[in-house]
Design an enzyme around this catalytic site. Structure first.
Site, PDB file in Angstrom:
ATOM      1  N   CYS A 121       9.811  25.658  41.624  1.00  0.00           N
ATOM      2  CA  CYS A 121      10.825  25.823  42.668  1.00  0.00           C
ATOM      3  C   CYS A 121      12.187  25.362  42.187  1.00  0.00           C
ATOM      4  CB  CYS A 121      10.418  25.142  43.960  1.00  0.00           C
ATOM      5  SG  CYS A 121       9.487  23.659  43.744  1.00  0.00           S
ATOM      6  N   ASP A 177      13.328  22.541  41.157  1.00  0.00           N
ATOM      7  CA  ASP A 177      13.704  21.145  41.264  1.00  0.00           C
ATOM      8  C   ASP A 177      12.528  20.290  40.828  1.00  0.00           C
ATOM      9  OD1 ASP A 177      16.034  21.077  43.721  1.00  0.00           O
ATOM     10  OD2 ASP A 177      14.640  22.765  43.675  1.00  0.00           O
ATOM     11  N   CYS A 180      19.480  21.296  39.633  1.00  0.00           N
ATOM     12  CA  CYS A 180      20.906  21.581  39.692  1.00  0.00           C
ATOM     13  C   CYS A 180      21.697  20.291  39.781  1.00  0.00           C
ATOM     14  CB  CYS A 180      21.190  22.458  40.899  1.00  0.00           C
ATOM     15  SG  CYS A 180      20.900  21.600  42.455  1.00  0.00           S
ATOM     16  N   CYS A 190      17.758  19.525  47.647  1.00  0.00           N
ATOM     17  CA  CYS A 190      17.752  18.851  46.352  1.00  0.00           C
ATOM     18  C   CYS A 190      17.808  17.345  46.538  1.00  0.00           C
ATOM     19  CB  CYS A 190      18.949  19.278  45.514  1.00  0.00           C
ATOM     20  SG  CYS A 190      19.076  21.054  45.358  1.00  0.00           S
TER      21      CYS A 190
END
Ligand SMILES: Cc1ncc(COP(=O)(O)O)c(C=O)c1O
Ligand SMILES: Cc1ncc(COP(=O)(O)O)c(C=O)c1O
Ligand code: FES
Ligand code: FES
Lengths: 389, 154, 389
Positions: free
Chosen positions: B36, B38, B63, B107
């Protein structure tokens, strides 16, 4: 061929304003990335900002919110999207009835006719001899099955402006959606969607000295509408395809350059032509409303002569205007607009449309009147038709 | 400069604090998966008497939001008791970072989950709790559902 | 912010070439009338000539005739028009089956998915690990009900070029129509419709330093296709709306400016990046075909790190590239292309696409490689993933 063409066909399209091109240039040469998500790279984020700033300008010129504006490739696409998008979203609910006026431009008219062939019911509402919509007929035509009404705000050819508020109130009361093609009225006449309950509005850049190939559709928040062009997720997932950001910026700049003074000046040129022609040339009929009229449009029939002959003579003298004559058109059909206001073919064939823009002057108006006097007189001299018949 | 990220996020992204794998951690949590996009690992050293987090580090695959949040979380948790550290929310982390783009909230959620999972690991090893739920892709998707609307963000 | 952005996202869009703008200017400022019929006025006839000259340029770049080219607002519109126009024309004959590849860009893919929802049968043909279409699967998928096959010529992301001749021969033999999206290959790789029996080809201006908002659809003479945008009679009565003549002229100029030398130069930059990255950075995978590849495209996965983090670091250093990472995209979904060639999410998330254009130099390629070495090393140092797992 001439030092300068006197271009009086601004309803067809206009000359780009140099300032519009200047505003577009940074998006051609410096900030040329696609609009990325905010997680893209800097140039893409700046592109997106340019796009969104432009969207806000268009929105506020209409009294709407930025998230109610979708950029398209022009008025034709906006109207296709509005009509087909709403009908397909309402399919199975209020699915089968569309109402348009007889005077719509082809974008609406031919979309309606195509849908009629596909099985939709379409009513074409009549107008009076000045091109004003018959509100009673509209009221009577609306049924519980009516999905959408599409009535232009102002006419492309004879310049008649509809009472859009009255039309919108009728639609609102009957709870049907209303689309209006505002291609010619945009920035020239006020249309404030926060005051007038229209649901969809077609506008375009190239009629106000903006770039070719850019238009927009105002879609009131909550209006049921399906995506019309499939592909990426651009334009609120309603219109796929890379955003034409230089185009959008040019469109916004074009909107910002229009001033009330300019609109007054257009009106003065329009009135000059209407008054001088009517007083100095015999057997002339004004087409469209004398009072409820686009500031930039004059349309007159010169009886007993044929429009293509007049425009060719004028062309050779350096003037560009258009006519409702069948001979001039690509389809070789006489103007459905002049026929729609009850005119006969002769009235259509002898009609000329003078449409003014930013780069015209009062001298242009006077010059074409002088030219017309000569041309019309010469053509009448050889015409088998006359007032005596 | 027009980044969607605050100064703080960019600073933590550029120079993340407390990074790296820890040898012999007392507690260790791994949340998310490469699937996914992350993934956060959190490592703890805990004082067994005070239950205070004495050292903490992280690793991150993700990210900028993911990296920056993991970095700030380790700062927030360091020196706190396990009980207090557990109460750190993703909102606090986001605030400490001067805000996060709404669409990236998941996140920071994940970084907080990483910390909690490391604490849970410590507690399990020390007989303090039993309940555990393995974090597979399915679980992450479920957790992220309420914070992810691709068009509008939160 | 930086002296100069090193822009390596030319597959997304390109910087306009100044010479293109120069070629467009006369159509903004001097010959700005709509294209009139030959019976219109001079300026409109000159506009029309500009349009038709441009049409010829696009046609001959494809080996087709001018009357087989329809101008549109871009690739998305061209593909929508091709697929929807053909399917609606064949409705009731060979009506219900469409075949596309798994790697199509959204213009084709989402059009296909939308049609599937409406009741069409759609087959999605697989590709191998380099992105090359499975020709046997294509052959097997074609049935007597197949109306159209749509397979891109070259991929937008991983740059793999299909054997379009083999695909066209299969379609020809089975007597089904073939559309190809040639957005990225146009002018970069030869596609001659007089040699290769494709029936419809999507092309666009903005990927070759032409203007935004202009594309074209090649339609082989005799191909059954319905009008897609209703309205006026423009573009052989297939695509209504005022012609974007400055756009068409810009598109034609952009086509004329591409040279074989430029394509060689693009290829050299592409190869430099592929070679240097593979030899100087560990754990890198080339995505797409090593041999059958667009000259301007390199796509590489940097394992154990995530693309948005790389692009953000690169952005702060002045480089613009894109990634197949979910985190970067508007939809927050990982690249369907990398997944389509059998890659896992990690491979998609760590992928970067470098796409070159006219304004790039070999120094740009070298500079980004140096930057990448640093960025990837730093991100790997904090990643929980590594080759040891
Ligand atoms: C009233 C009106 N609507 C729509 C259009 C179509 O606009 P476009 O050709 O810019 O798409 C025109 C074109 O003349 C028009 O006059
Ligand atoms: C292969 C391909 N086809 C079509 C499109 C859509 O093109 P446009 O957005 O210019 O309409 C793209 C856009 O990136 C593409 O890569
Ligand atoms: S009079 Fe010749 S075409 Fe109309
Ligand atoms: S890690 Fe993918 S959006 Fe943050």
């Amino acid at each position: 061929m001439f030092d300068k063409t006197v271009y009086l066909d601004n309803a067809a399209s206009t000359r780009l304003d140099e300032r519009v091109l200047e505003a577009m240039k940074p998006y051609f040469f410096d900030t040329y990335a696609v609009a990325t998500s905010e997680f893209g790279y800097s140039m893409g984020i700046e592109s997106k900002e340019g796009l969104e700033r432009s969207r806000k300008v268009i929105a506020s010129a209409l009294g709407g919110d930025a998230n109610e504006i979708v950029f398209t490739s022009g008025s034709t696409e906006s109207s296709n999207m509005a009509i087909k998008g709403v009908l397909s979203a309402l399919k199975g609910k209020k699915d089968d009835h569309l109402i348009v006026s007889r005077l719509e431009d082809f974008d609406v008219l031919n979309t309606a006719k195509m849908l009629e062939k596909q099985g939709y019911k379409v009513d074409f509402i009549d107008v009076d001899s000045e091109g004003v919509l018959d509100l009673e007929m509209l009221k009577a035509a609306i049924t519980p099955q009516t999905a959408l009404v599409s009535i232009q705000y102002a006419n492309q050819e004879i310049g008649t402006v509809q009472d859009i508020k009255a039309i919108a109130d009728i639609c609102k009361e009957k709870e049907v959606l209303l689309h209006t093609d505002a291609t010619h009225s945009f920035t020239r006449l006020p249309l404030d969607v926060s005051q007038i309950p229209v649901d969809l509005v077609t506008v375009s850049a190239h009629t106000i000295h903006g770039p070719r190939g850019v238009g927009a559709l105002y879609i009131r928040e909550g209006t049921p509408i399906n995506k019309w062009m499939d592909g990426g997720f651009q334009e609120f997932d309603l219109r796929a395809g890379i955003e034409n950001i230089p185009g959008a910026v040019g469109f916004a700049t074009a909107v910002e350059l229009v001033t009330p003074e300019e609109n007054e000046q257009l009106k003065a040129m329009r009135d000059r032509i209407i008054e001088r022609v009517q007083s100095e040339i015999s057997h002339v009929t004004l087409n469209g409303s004398a009072t409820s009229r686009l500031p930039q449009n004059a349309n007159l029939t010169f009886h007993y002569v044929e429009g293509e002959s007049i425009t060719l003579h004028l062309d050779m003298m350096g003037f560009a205007v258009s006519t409702g004559s069948a001979c001039f058109s690509r389809s070789l059909e006489a103007s459905h607009v002049i026929l729609g206001i009850g005119g006969d073919h002769e009235r259509a064939h002898g009609s000329l449309r003078f449409s003014f823009g930013r780069f015209n002057t009062m001298e242009d108006a006077d010059a074409i009147i002088d030219a017309l006097k000569e041309v019309v007189e010469n053509l009448r001299a050889i015409s088998p038709l006359s007032a005596d018949d | 400069m027009t980044f969607p990220y605050s100064k703080e996020v960019l600073e933590h992204f550029r120079n993340p604090h407390n990074v790296g794998k820890m040898d012999d951690p007392d507690g260790k949590g791994l949340e998310g998966s490469a699937a996914c996009g992350d993934m956060v690992a959190v490592y703890l050293k805990v004082n067994p008497d005070t239950l205070i987090i004495e050292d903490i580090s992280f690793e991150s695959y993700g990210c900028a939001s993911n990296i920056a949040t993991a970095s700030i979380i380790t700062e927030l948790a360091k020196g706190k008791t396990l009980e207090d550290a557990k109460k750190i929310t993703w909102k606090e982390a986001a605030e400490a970072l001067g805000g996060l783009p709404p669409v990236k909230a998941h996140c920071s959620v994940l970084a907080v989950e990483g910390l909690r999972s490391a604490i849970r690991d410590y507690e399990e090893k020390h007989g303090m709790v039993v309940e555990d739920e393995p974090t597979d892709e399915e679980v992450v998707r479920r957790r992220l559902k309420h914070v992810m609307n691709p068009i509008k963000g939160l």
